[in-house]
Each structure stands twice: as C-alpha cells, then as structure tokens.
Scaffold this motif. Structure first.
Motif, PDB file in Angstrom:
ATOM      1  N   CYS A   1       0.838  -1.215   0.000  1.00  0.00           N
ATOM      2  CA  CYS A   1       0.000   0.000   0.000  1.00  0.00           C
ATOM      3  C   CYS A   1       0.867   1.258   0.000  1.00  0.00           C
ATOM      4  O   CYS A   1       0.608   2.205  -0.747  1.00  0.00           O
ATOM      5  N   ASN A   2       1.899   1.274   0.848  1.00  0.00           N
ATOM      6  CA  ASN A   2       2.817   2.419   0.895  1.00  0.00           C
ATOM      7  C   ASN A   2       3.385   2.686  -0.491  1.00  0.00           C
ATOM      8  O   ASN A   2       3.494   3.825  -0.929  1.00  0.00           O
ATOM      9  N   GLN A   3       3.757   1.601  -1.180  1.00  0.00           N
ATOM     10  CA  GLN A   3       4.377   1.763  -2.491  1.00  0.00           C
ATOM     11  C   GLN A   3       3.412   2.406  -3.488  1.00  0.00           C
ATOM     12  O   GLN A   3       3.809   2.994  -4.466  1.00  0.00           O
ATOM     13  N   ARG A   4       2.126   2.295  -3.208  1.00  0.00           N
ATOM     14  CA  ARG A   4       1.152   2.937  -4.100  1.00  0.00           C
ATOM     15  C   ARG A   4       0.808   4.354  -3.635  1.00  0.00           C
ATOM     16  O   ARG A   4      -0.104   4.977  -4.152  1.00  0.00           O
ATOM     17  N   GLY A   5       1.513   4.811  -2.600  1.00  0.00           N
ATOM     18  CA  GLY A   5       1.327   6.194  -2.160  1.00  0.00           C
ATOM     19  C   GLY A   5       0.437   6.352  -0.944  1.00  0.00           C
ATOM     20  O   GLY A   5       0.168   7.466  -0.511  1.00  0.00           O
ATOM     21  N   LEU A   6      -0.031   5.236  -0.380  1.00  0.00           N
ATOM     22  CA  LEU A   6      -0.891   5.328   0.797  1.00  0.00           C
ATOM     23  C   LEU A   6      -0.051   5.377   2.061  1.00  0.00           C
ATOM     24  O   LEU A   6       0.850   4.567   2.233  1.00  0.00           O
ATOM     25  N   ASP A   7      -0.370   6.322   2.950  1.00  0.00           N
ATOM     26  CA  ASP A   7       0.335   6.306   4.216  1.00  0.00           C
ATOM     27  C   ASP A   7      -0.165   5.116   5.035  1.00  0.00           C
ATOM     28  O   ASP A   7      -1.188   4.513   4.703  1.00  0.00           O
TER      29      ASP A   7
END
Ligand SMILES: Nc1ncnc2c1ncn2[C@@H]1O[C@H](COP(=O)(O)OP(=O)(O)O)[C@@H](O)[C@H]1O
Ligand SMILES: [Mg+2]
Lengths: 483, 250
Positions: free
Chosen positions: A436-442
């Motif tokens: 998820c982080n890698q997709r820009g989600l904190d």
C-alpha cells in the motif's frame, strides 16, 4: 513486520483522540444518587405511568436485589457502584417541538459537532429521527407520515401513555425482567427508549432511526426499546450512539426487544461509538446490553447488523429465538477494539421451530492492548428438524499486544440439524502495508483500507444511511461506494 | 541532452547484517529504458526494494538522487507520490479491498501531494476505464479484491494497470514477465510501451531475454553478486542468451 513498525502503526492509530468528546451544557433535572423502592416509585410517578408499569418495575427491582453481576465474560473492569448512580436525568426542556427551531440550540450544536444531521435535510432524505438524549426523547420527525400507514414510532414513555395495551402485552416478553442482572436493573429503572409497531402487511417506507447520546455526568443510561412487527410487515431500524468524553466510567445497560410475527422481517442495525476511555485505559463507557428478538411466527426473519467501535467495556449478545417454522436469524458484526478496550460480544441463535436457519458473520479487529472476544451460542432444540446454522468468526490482529478469542458453543438436540463453524485469525502483514505504501498510501490509510476490506461482508449489510456513519467511525472509504 | 531521472552511486545495502548490494552505480535519463538481467539471487529484487524504500533493508552506503531529491530520505509513500513505481515480482493480496477502491485511495493521495483537487467519481471511473483498456483487463477484475485469487498473469496485468493509473516518472518492473504466457507477455509489454514517453523512465528487471523482444531497452546491465558486472546495448541480451549466465561469472 518488525516490532518498530508495529508500534508505529499502533501509536499512529491510537493517537486518534475521540472526536466526539465534548459536553453539552443543557439544564437538567437529576435525581439524587442511589437506588431503592422509593426512587423507583418517584421515577414512575414522575413519568405518570400506569399501575402495571410500577408493578413491573418493583418486581424487577426485587428480583435484581437477589442477583449478582455476571463475571464469566472475558472482561476485567471495576464493578460499577450502583448506589453511586443517579437514575433519572431529563433535559429540562422536555416539551415536544413542532419545528427544529424550537429545540434547544445547544442540543442542535451537539448534534452538529457529531455530524448528525438532525434537521430537515435528514427528514427529507427519508429518515425519521427519534433522539434519546439522557433518557428522554426530545425530538421526533416524520411521525405524521408514519401514522398514515398506521406505524407507531415514538418514545417508550409515550407508548406507555398512549398504547399501554401493546406495551403491557409485549414488554419483557422476549427479555424477561429476571433474564440477567442488567436486564433486571434496566426493567426496574429504565427512563426512556424507543417504541415501534408496524401493523399487519405494512412495509415501513423509511429507515427508523434513533441516535442515542449519553450526556449527563455520572448518569446511568437505561434505555428500553421495543419493536413489534406484526404479520407480514417489514421494518429497518437504525440505532447509533456517541458519548462525550469523561473521566468516570459510565454505565449503559439497555434492553432491546424485537417481536417478529408471521412473515414479518426486522432489520436492526447499530453503529456504536461510545467513549472508549483514553490511551491509558481511563474512563469510557461500560456497555452491558441485552438485545434479543423472537421470530415468533412462521417465515419471519430478524437480522442484527452491528459496527462496534466504542465503549471501554462491552458485553453484548444480540440474540434471536427462532420459534416459528422456517424462520431466519442473522447476525453480522464488526467489533473494533483499541488501546485498553475490552469487548465480549457475540450472539445466540436459539432454534426451536422446524427448518429454521441462522447465519453468523463476526469480524473482530484488535489493536493496541485491547481484547476482543467472540462468544456465540447455537442451540438446536429437539423439535428443530432440519435446522441449519452457519457461523464464521474472523479475527484480525494489528500489532502483537492485542488479543482475539473465540468461544463458540454448540448445543444440538436434533440430529437432523446441520451446524457449521469456521474461524480464522490473521494479522495485517508488513508486506501488505508496504504494498500500500508503495502505491502512495500512508500507513494509517493502508490499515484503514485493510480493516475495511476485512469487514466488508458486514459493512455491506448496513443501510445506506448508516454506511456514512460507519465510514466516519472506521475512518475509511467504504467499499462499493465507487464503481 | 535529456535530464537525469535517477542517479544511483555506489549503493550498498544489507539484510540481517548480510551485504546484498555491494556498490551499484546506475543512471537513467528521461525517456530511457534500462534492463537489469542476472541470475537468481544476484540482488535484482533487493535493488528494486531498496529504491522503493522497504525498511527491512539497511542502506549502508552510497546515494540515490531522484528528480533532484535525495530519494533515500523519503518514506515509501513519499517516493511513490514523487513518481517511483514498483511492479512487484510477487504482488500482495489485500482481501476484501477492490482494485477500484484501492486505486481511488492511491490516486487521491497522489493528487493531494501534487496539490490537486480530488477527482470526481465520474472522472475517476473514466480514468479507470481508459487504463483498463490499455492493459486489456475486464471490468470484472477491477471489482475483485486486490490480487486475491488472481492468476499469475492477472496479477502482473494488475501491476501494469496500477502503473498506468499512477503515471510514475520511474517505473521499476521486477520480473513482470516471469510466469507469463505469450499472450499475457504481449499485453503487458504493449501496456508498458504505450506508457513510455519522453519524460519517464523504466527499469526493467528480467531473467530472460524474451521480454526484451517486446520492450526494447536502451541499456542493459548485468547484475551479479550485488554488483553490475557488465553494461551494454541490447545486443548484450542476445549474447547472454547464447552463452548463459556462466559466462559473466567467470
Ligand atoms: N529477507 C531476506 N533475508 C535474508 N536474505 C535475503 C532476504 N531476501 C533476499 N535475501 C538474499 O539476498 C540475495 C538477493 O536476493 P534477491 O534480491 O531476491 O535476488 P534476485 O531478485 O536477483 O533473484 C539472495 O542471496 C537472497 O537469498
Ligand atoms: Mg527477484
């Protein structure tokens, strides 16, 4: 997932302070603390109740005196001192209002802060709102429209005055006063709550909605709700709760009874967001609720859907007695616990009639140092031929200081019954968070999304009106709202 | 001459105290496609993960400049929002979360980072539709939970679809070709080729020369034992194909 990451996620989520934590300054009339027969007589007199209600209360009180608090839940808490509680607090401005302008502006402000649209907009959107604030109903909308269909939706106090025969016939018919410690207490001292009656063959055209809010410091809340769906009728009922932040623990011991007659269907949805206590585990609401429905007639159906995010201690088992042949009971639950919250919830499905069916979907989410227990009983009586139950209990752990426990009890006295139970426990993985982080989600959004996905089956059961509330509470984008 | 997109200098990284990357130097300019080839275990996925900011890897030396910023200072989500995309070798399942909602949340955070208003639901759905066509994925797939029960090919298409949605400046494809049949390989490569423009760059990690028939690289690097041991043009792939990896081990 490394311990540090875990802790980071947990603290980030834990740091979300309770957004509804504020106190409304409304003049209230409060009884002195303590409980005895005199207080009960005064309370009943104050409410101008008929004799049968006073007798009912006194009988319940005497029963309560002989009972002790249950301690079998997977819960630890300081037992409330029942003599330190005031059993009556009514907002002074108890007059009924014709328009929203007449309602105490402080109260309106409270609801606005909570984001509860208690206004014409809400009414226009088709929700009749019966607000219970510190035990007495202060506002009811759409009553007229409902009246045309013969639907009664009012406070239980009004029902006691206006429809005593219905109340006398059905009150305590599902939850006997002496059923348990809290129901006995509630029966003795309840001050208000909601009442609904749907006549034969009527499909209630709107969601009946009640927002509960505990407001008075140190006042126990003892609501009483009674819903009766006559033959062939349908109703969807919504109950939502928030409480302002406080230091002392507040006791809440409601009783909800549902009666579904032949071919009737009742959907009962709850979003519960009472103050859970602070990060150190101080304060918060004690929620000891008895909710039970009976599918009295053949082919009747009761569905419970609940999203539980609040309270310091929750003890709650919405249950269904499947008495009519072919009757159906459903229980869909999401319970989220954080910090020091403790929840012991579940359901009971009591199969009595032939070909009765029940479904239980329970999703428990634990964070912080919280404990989340599912306790379910599926009981198949000797005459419940071909009864069926399917139970699924899933637990999601976030971090490694929380706990999830599942206690399924199955008692079958009929060999033709089929009972299935499935349980899973999973952890939010570091791989998922990183993806998820890698997709820009904190990380917080990632956890929200994962929780949301986990609870989707249950959230999808909520009526649209409530979906928004649930979304706010879980701070997530609800699945299915786009595309 | 075009601008440098990413410049990696002497990058070293450990996992559990074991050195995996032993000094990587690599520079990609805007509009370029670079391929990294190398035997299993040489550190290709490690390089991809380190660039994406995975915290289990400890960077012990070197620097990475991305779009004039120090990439190693940014959190994984900031790197994503700045335009680094990683197509995972093994995409992760997120049960119950539909691709639509997953992408909606991601696109919103990307837009917020750029100071843009959130897209209206209809604009978002329109964008979804366009990008789905690009990688030839059906609308049904987008309603399914992220990677849950997907076939290998579906997972890889989903990665390229997400890449199309987020329009990264630098896309790292970690063995996106592995396990794909020829049709899926064609679809995935077409998607990548359509997304290629003068401003973005690709780092295509692959084990096989086959992919490079579809996605034609400007530069090929051979990674072995945590180091780039050879760099050349696309003819290097053919040479590797012919001689095998043993050739570079010597
Ligand atoms: N989590 C880990 N713990 C320890 N060693 C690891 C871990 N992940 C990868 N490695 C090691 O790092 C080396 C490089 O792995 P990887 O980057 O996955 O290679 P490639 O992608 O080129 O096949 C291998 O020797 C592998 O065993
Ligand atoms: Mg690899």
């Amino acid at each position: 997932m490394s311990k540090n990451d875990d802790n980071k996620i947990i603290t980030e989520l834990s740091e979300k302070e309770y957004e509804a934590g504020f106190v409304t300054d409304i003049e209230t009339e409060v009884f002195p603390a303590g409980l005895n027969e005199d207080i009960i007589r005064q309370l009943s007199a104050k409410k101008n109740e008929p004799q049968f209600m006073l007798d009912f209360r006194l009988k319940a009180f005497r029963k309560w005196l002989t009972m002790t608090e249950p301690d079998w839940g997977h819960l630890e808490y300081e037992k409330p001192n029942f003599q330190a509680i005031s059993y009556y607090a009514a907002p002074k401005s108890t007059a009924k209002y014709n328009s929203i302008d007449e309602v105490d502006p402080e109260l309106i402000k409270t609801f606005e802060k909570l984001g509860i649209p208690l206004n014409e907009q809400k009414a226009l959107s088709g929700v009749a709102v019966d607000v219970v604030m510190d035990s007495v109903s202060v506002h009811t909308t759409f009553k007229e429209t409902l009246k045309e269909k013969g639907i009664i939706f009012c406070s239980i106090s009004e029902a006691i005055q206006d429809y005593p025969e219905l109340v006398e016939k059905y009150i305590a018919s599902v939850v006997p006063a002496g059923d348990n410690f809290y129901s006995a207490l509630n029966s003795a001292v309840f001050t208000d709550g909601s009442f609904a009656y749907i006549p034969k063959g009527v499909r209630c055209p709107m969601e009946l909605s009640t927002y509960f809010r505990i407001n008075q410091a140190n006042t126990g809340q003892f609501e009483r709700t009674l819903l009766i769906a006559d033959e062939g009728s349908y109703v969807s009922y919504l109950e939502g709760c928030t409480a302002p932040q406080r230091d002392e623990n507040q006791l809440h011991a409601a009783v909800v009874e549902i009666v579904a007659l032949k071919d009737a269907e009742v959907k009962y949805s709850t979003v519960q967001n009472w103050y859970p206590g602070n990060k150190e585990g101080k304060g918060g609401v004690y929620n000891f609720v008895t909710k039970r429905g009976i599918c009295k007639g053949d082919n009747s159906k009761i569905s419970w859907t609940q999203v539980e995010t609040g309270s310091a201690v929750t003890w709650k088992y919405p249950s269904t007695i499947l008495k009519g042949d072919n009757s159906v009971g459903e229980f869909y639950s999401v319970a989220v616990t954080n910090n020091f919250q403790q929840a012991d919830t579940g359901t009971k499905m009591i199969h009595i009639g032939k070909k009765t069916k029940s479904t239980i979907i329970s999703k428990g989410i634990s964070l912080g140092r919280s404990n989340n227990s599912y306790r379910g009983l599926v009981k198949i009586g000797p005459k419940a031929h071909d009864a069926r139950n399917y139970s699924q209990c899933d637990s999601l752990l976030i971090g490694d200081t929380c706990g999830a426990h599942t206690f399924p009890y199955i008692e079958s006295e009929n060999p033709s019954a089929i009972v299935e139970h499935e349980a899973t426990t999973s952890k939010v993985s570091e791989d998922q968070i990183f993806y998820c982080n890698q997709r820009g989600l904190d990380t917080e959004s990632a956890v929200s999304l994962i929780i949301n996905g986990f609870a989707k089956e249950v959230l999808n059961k909520l009526p649209m009106e409530f979906a928004v509330e649930a979304q706010k509470l879980l701070a997530l984008t609800l699945e299915g709202s786009v595309g | 001459m075009s601008k440098t997109l990413i410049k990696i200098e002497n990058l070293k990284a450990n996992i559990d105290g074991k050195e995996i990357l032993k000094g990587i130097d690599l520079e990609i300019k805007e509009g370029e496609v670079h391929a990294i080839m190398g035997p299993n275990g040489s550190g290709k996925s490690t390089l991809a993960s380190v660039l994406a900011g995975r915290e289990i890897y400890e960077v012990t030396g070197g620097k990475v400049e991305f779009n004039s910023k120090n990439l190693l200072d940014l959190s994984p989500e900031e790197r994503s929002r700045e335009g680094v995309f990683l197509a995972f070798q093994y995409p992760i399942e997120i049960p119950g979360v539909s691709i639509t909602n997953f992408m909606k949340a991601a696109v919103e955070q990307h837009r917020e980072h750029k100071g843009l208003e959130p897209l209206s639901p209809s604009a978002f759905l329109k964008m979804m539709k366009e990008k789905k066509e690009l990688v030839e994925i059906g609308s049904k797939l987008a309603n399914r939970a992220v990677n849950q029960g997907f076939s290998g090919g579906e997972k890889k298409k989903n990665e390229v679809f997400q890449m199309a949605m987020l329009e990264p400046k630098l896309a790292i494809l970690d063995e996106t070709d592995s396990g794909l049949d020829i049709d899926a390989l064609r679809v995935v490569s077409n998607g990548v080729n359509k997304l290629k423009n003068k401003k973005n760059g690709f780092l295509v990690i692959t084990h096989y020369q086959r992919l490079l028939d579809y996605i034609v690289p400007d530069v090929i690097h051979v990674l072995y034992n945590g180091k780039i041991v050879k760099t050349g043009g696309k003819e290097l792939a053919l040479e590797l194909e012919e001689k095998g990896y043993d050739w570079i081990k010597e």
